[in-house]
Structure formats: structure tokens, C-alpha cells
Design a protein around this motif. Structure first.
Motif, PDB file in Angstrom:
ATOM      1  N   SER A 289       0.839  -1.202   0.000  1.00  0.00           N
ATOM      2  CA  SER A 289       0.000   0.000   0.000  1.00  0.00           C
ATOM      3  C   SER A 289       0.870   1.245   0.000  1.00  0.00           C
ATOM      4  O   SER A 289       2.024   1.206   0.444  1.00  0.00           O
ATOM      5  CB  SER A 289      -0.895   0.023   1.245  1.00  0.00           C
ATOM      6  OG  SER A 289      -0.089   0.105   2.400  1.00  0.00           O
TER       7      SER A 289
ATOM      8  N   PRO B 157      -3.699  -3.640   3.826  1.00  0.00           N
ATOM      9  CA  PRO B 157      -3.171  -4.892   3.267  1.00  0.00           C
ATOM     10  C   PRO B 157      -1.758  -5.248   3.741  1.00  0.00           C
ATOM     11  O   PRO B 157      -1.268  -6.303   3.422  1.00  0.00           O
ATOM     12  CB  PRO B 157      -3.188  -4.622   1.753  1.00  0.00           C
ATOM     13  CG  PRO B 157      -3.014  -3.141   1.640  1.00  0.00           C
ATOM     14  CD  PRO B 157      -3.700  -2.537   2.833  1.00  0.00           C
TER      15      PRO B 157
ATOM     16  N   GLY C 231       1.173  -2.692   4.263  1.00  0.00           N
ATOM     17  CA  GLY C 231       2.308  -1.801   3.971  1.00  0.00           C
ATOM     18  C   GLY C 231       3.106  -1.468   5.224  1.00  0.00           C
ATOM     19  O   GLY C 231       4.337  -1.591   5.245  1.00  0.00           O
ATOM     20  N   TRP C 232       2.410  -1.053   6.275  1.00  0.00           N
ATOM     21  CA  TRP C 232       3.117  -0.710   7.525  1.00  0.00           C
ATOM     22  C   TRP C 232       3.819  -1.953   8.080  1.00  0.00           C
ATOM     23  O   TRP C 232       4.924  -1.878   8.595  1.00  0.00           O
ATOM     24  CB  TRP C 232       2.127  -0.183   8.591  1.00  0.00           C
ATOM     25  CG  TRP C 232       1.739   1.252   8.416  1.00  0.00           C
ATOM     26  CD1 TRP C 232       1.595   1.920   7.233  1.00  0.00           C
ATOM     27  CD2 TRP C 232       1.431   2.200   9.460  1.00  0.00           C
ATOM     28  NE1 TRP C 232       1.211   3.222   7.481  1.00  0.00           N
ATOM     29  CE2 TRP C 232       1.105   3.421   8.822  1.00  0.00           C
ATOM     30  CE3 TRP C 232       1.385   2.130  10.841  1.00  0.00           C
ATOM     31  CZ2 TRP C 232       0.752   4.564   9.554  1.00  0.00           C
ATOM     32  CZ3 TRP C 232       1.035   3.264  11.567  1.00  0.00           C
ATOM     33  CH2 TRP C 232       0.724   4.462  10.926  1.00  0.00           C
TER      34      TRP C 232
ATOM     35  N   ASP D  11      -6.158  -7.239  11.569  1.00  0.00           N
ATOM     36  CA  ASP D  11      -7.123  -6.456  10.788  1.00  0.00           C
ATOM     37  C   ASP D  11      -8.432  -7.241  10.678  1.00  0.00           C
ATOM     38  O   ASP D  11      -8.455  -8.463  10.824  1.00  0.00           O
ATOM     39  CB  ASP D  11      -6.581  -6.163   9.376  1.00  0.00           C
ATOM     40  CG  ASP D  11      -7.249  -4.930   8.768  1.00  0.00           C
ATOM     41  OD1 ASP D  11      -6.607  -3.854   8.733  1.00  0.00           O
ATOM     42  OD2 ASP D  11      -8.425  -5.009   8.357  1.00  0.00           O
TER      43      ASP D  11
ATOM     44  N   ASP E  95     -11.493  -8.519  14.721  1.00  0.00           N
ATOM     45  CA  ASP E  95     -12.085  -7.196  14.924  1.00  0.00           C
ATOM     46  C   ASP E  95     -11.541  -6.683  16.252  1.00  0.00           C
ATOM     47  O   ASP E  95     -11.900  -7.189  17.315  1.00  0.00           O
ATOM     48  CB  ASP E  95     -13.616  -7.304  14.971  1.00  0.00           C
ATOM     49  CG  ASP E  95     -14.271  -5.959  15.270  1.00  0.00           C
ATOM     50  OD1 ASP E  95     -13.553  -4.970  15.513  1.00  0.00           O
ATOM     51  OD2 ASP E  95     -15.516  -5.917  15.253  1.00  0.00           O
ATOM     52  N   PHE E  96     -10.673  -5.695  16.169  1.00  0.00           N
ATOM     53  CA  PHE E  96     -10.017  -5.215  17.382  1.00  0.00           C
ATOM     54  C   PHE E  96     -11.015  -4.790  18.446  1.00  0.00           C
ATOM     55  O   PHE E  96     -10.731  -4.879  19.654  1.00  0.00           O
ATOM     56  CB  PHE E  96      -9.074  -4.046  17.041  1.00  0.00           C
ATOM     57  CG  PHE E  96      -8.438  -3.463  18.252  1.00  0.00           C
ATOM     58  CD1 PHE E  96      -7.433  -4.139  18.919  1.00  0.00           C
ATOM     59  CD2 PHE E  96      -8.882  -2.253  18.780  1.00  0.00           C
ATOM     60  CE1 PHE E  96      -6.867  -3.629  20.081  1.00  0.00           C
ATOM     61  CE2 PHE E  96      -8.324  -1.733  19.935  1.00  0.00           C
ATOM     62  CZ  PHE E  96      -7.325  -2.415  20.588  1.00  0.00           C
TER      63      PHE E  96
ATOM     64  N   ASP F 256      -3.132   2.223  12.622  1.00  0.00           N
ATOM     65  CA  ASP F 256      -3.570   2.955  11.421  1.00  0.00           C
ATOM     66  C   ASP F 256      -5.038   2.601  11.178  1.00  0.00           C
ATOM     67  O   ASP F 256      -5.556   2.792  10.083  1.00  0.00           O
ATOM     68  CB  ASP F 256      -2.690   2.547  10.226  1.00  0.00           C
ATOM     69  CG  ASP F 256      -2.762   3.537   9.068  1.00  0.00           C
ATOM     70  OD1 ASP F 256      -3.112   4.707   9.309  1.00  0.00           O
ATOM     71  OD2 ASP F 256      -2.455   3.145   7.925  1.00  0.00           O
TER      72      ASP F 256
END
Ligand SMILES: C[S@@+](CC[C@H](N)C(=O)[O-])C[C@H]1O[C@@H](n2cnc3c(N)ncnc32)[C@H](O)[C@@H]1O
Length: 230
Positions: free
Chosen positions: A50, A79, A81-82, A103, A119-120, A143
Motif C-alpha cells: 500500500s 493490506p 504496507g506498515w 485487521d 475485529d479489534f 492505522d
């Protein structure tokens, strides 16, 4: 180590969407923006999942917390990136992953990261994450962002709800000296939460990386030097 390659983005649109017919106006706008976004092109070249990867690259180039050996919890990771940036900078190895990404969406596997589809906001998720980080982590990144409605105050309330859940959890799992980085919208962090952060951390700052779109009200709150559980 990848650096953010782009110093500023041109505001002019050059490429046009060739398959606009039958698409909604918002989808054409999104595609047009993607086609003309230098970070999207660079992410493809650099193999990042990303364009968001460059936000973390810029933040970490400035604050330098992602050091080899550090452990990272990446909330809202898809997806990935971090997560890719974190894995590379802390030198996480596949046999002993130092980075956990979670995520709502499933993610393609990434060597050096443990990826969980959760699901956080559910208690199940928090319990499962706790199981994986029994000794605490050095850095909590968030994020996480809810789907935006376009209604500014609704969007603000939704992201605040996420932040209000992520913050106490971060304080629970962070090691002393740890770092908490989270996406916030509009005027930054709410006063009450900001006051709490200033008590819990030695330094609290807001930062907007260049890779964060100028027309987005997103900024990041960066709290470092966790003082430990109160
Ligand atoms: C801006 S994207 C993250 C991009 C990511 N940092 C990267 O570099 O690729 C925000 C993510 O937050 C996730 N998210 C939103 N609410 C969540 C929740 N309650 N639990 C877990 N993830 C959530 C979304 O599914 C979305 O993938």
C-alpha cells in the motif's frame, strides 16, 4: 532500507480513467486519484502492498523507533504496507516474528509477521492478542480507520471510538519506554485523551507525513517514552 522517495506530490491530474463508463462518480474519482498518485506508483515499484507504507517510513525516519530487535503490534494492518516496513526495520525473522498485524480483513502471509484476522473492537480479539504478547511490546501502531461516511462529525466520533479502545490496550501491553502511534482525524487528539497521553508518556506530538494526502484530515499522534502502567 527504503526511504520515502517523494518530496511533494503534484496537484495536477494527468492520467484519465479509460474505463469510466458504468462506474459511479466516486469510483471514477478514486481510480483517477490512484492513477495519478506518485506514492501508488512508487509502492508498486518498491513492492509495498500500500502507499500507506511511506507514511510509516516518513514517521520512522523522523522519530526512529523501529530499531532492530524491537517488537511491534500493528493494529489495522491490511493490506500490510506498515507491517512490511516494520518487519524490515526491526529485522523480524520468519522463525521468530517480532511483528503482529491484525485487521478485520484477511491479509496475504508476510514472512516475519504474525497476521491475525480479528475485529479489534471485540473482547475476543483483545484476549487473543494478549495471548501472543505475554511479555509486552515495544511499539503499538494503529492505522485503524473506520469506513468514512463523508459526514465529518460522524467520522470523527467513529475514529475516536477506535482510539479510545486502542489507547488503554496499548498502555496495557506496552513495555516501559514504549511508543504508541495512532491515526486521528480533524483537530488531532481530543483534549481529555491528549492529557492522559501526556501523563503516560514523556513526549506526545502530532505529525502529518507528506504521504498523507493534503486533502485528508488525517494526522498521527506519536507518543513515546511510556512511563509504565499506572
Ligand atoms: C488505512 S487502512 C490500514 C493500512 C495499513 N496501515 C497499510 O499500511 O497497508 C485501515 C485498516 O483498518 C482496519 N480496521 C478498521 N476497523 C478495524 C477494527 N475494528 N479491527 C481491525 N481492523 C480494523 C480496516 O479494515 C483497514 O484495513
Amino acid at each position: 532500507m527504503a526511504k520515502s522517495p517523494i518530496s511533494s506530490s503534484s496537484g495536477k491530474l494527468k492520467k484519465r480513467v479509460k474505463t469510466a463508463q458504468g462506474r459511479s462518480i466516486s469510483s471514477v474519482r478514486w481510480l483517477q486519484r490512484q492513477l495519478n498518485d506518485p506514492y501508488v506508483a512508487q509502492a508498486k515499484k518498491d513492492g509495498y502492498r500500500s502507499r500507506a507504507a511511506y507514511k510509516l517510513i516518513e514517521l520512522d525516519d523522523k522519530f526512529k523507533w523501529l530499531k532492530p530487535g524491537k517488537t511491534v503490534l500493528d493494529l489495522g494492518a491490511a493490506p500490510g504496507g506498515w507491517t512490511q516496513v516494520a518487519v524490515s526495520r526491526v529485522r523480524s525473522e520468519p522463525e521468530n516474528p517480532k511483528v503482529i498485524g491484525i485487521d478485520l480483513l484477511s491479509m496475504d502471509p508476510l514472512a516475519g509477521a504474525l497476521l491475525l484476522k480479528l475485529d479489534f473492537m471485540s473482547s475476543v480479539a483483545m484476549a487473543e492478542i494478549r495471548d501472543h504478547i505475554k511479555n509486552g511490546v515495544d511499539i503499538v501502531l494503529s492505522d485503524m480507520a473506520p469506513n468514512t461516511t463523508g459526514h465529518a462529525s460522524t467520522d470523527h466520533l467513529r475514529i475516536m471510538a477506535i482510539l479510545e479502545a486502542a489507547y488503554p490496550f496499548a498502555c496495557e501491553v506496552l513495555k516501559p519506554g514504549g511508543v504508541f502511534v495512532a491515526k486521528v482525524f480533524q483537530g488531532g487528539t481530543e483534549n481529555e485523551l491528549l492529557a492522559m497521553m501526556k501523563k503516560d508518556f514523556t513526549t506526545v506530538k502530532h505529525a502529518k507525513p507528506k504521504a498523507s494526502r493534503a486533502d485528508s484530515s488525517e494526522v498521527y499522534v506519536v507518543a513515546s517514552g511510556f512511563k509504565g502502567k499506572r
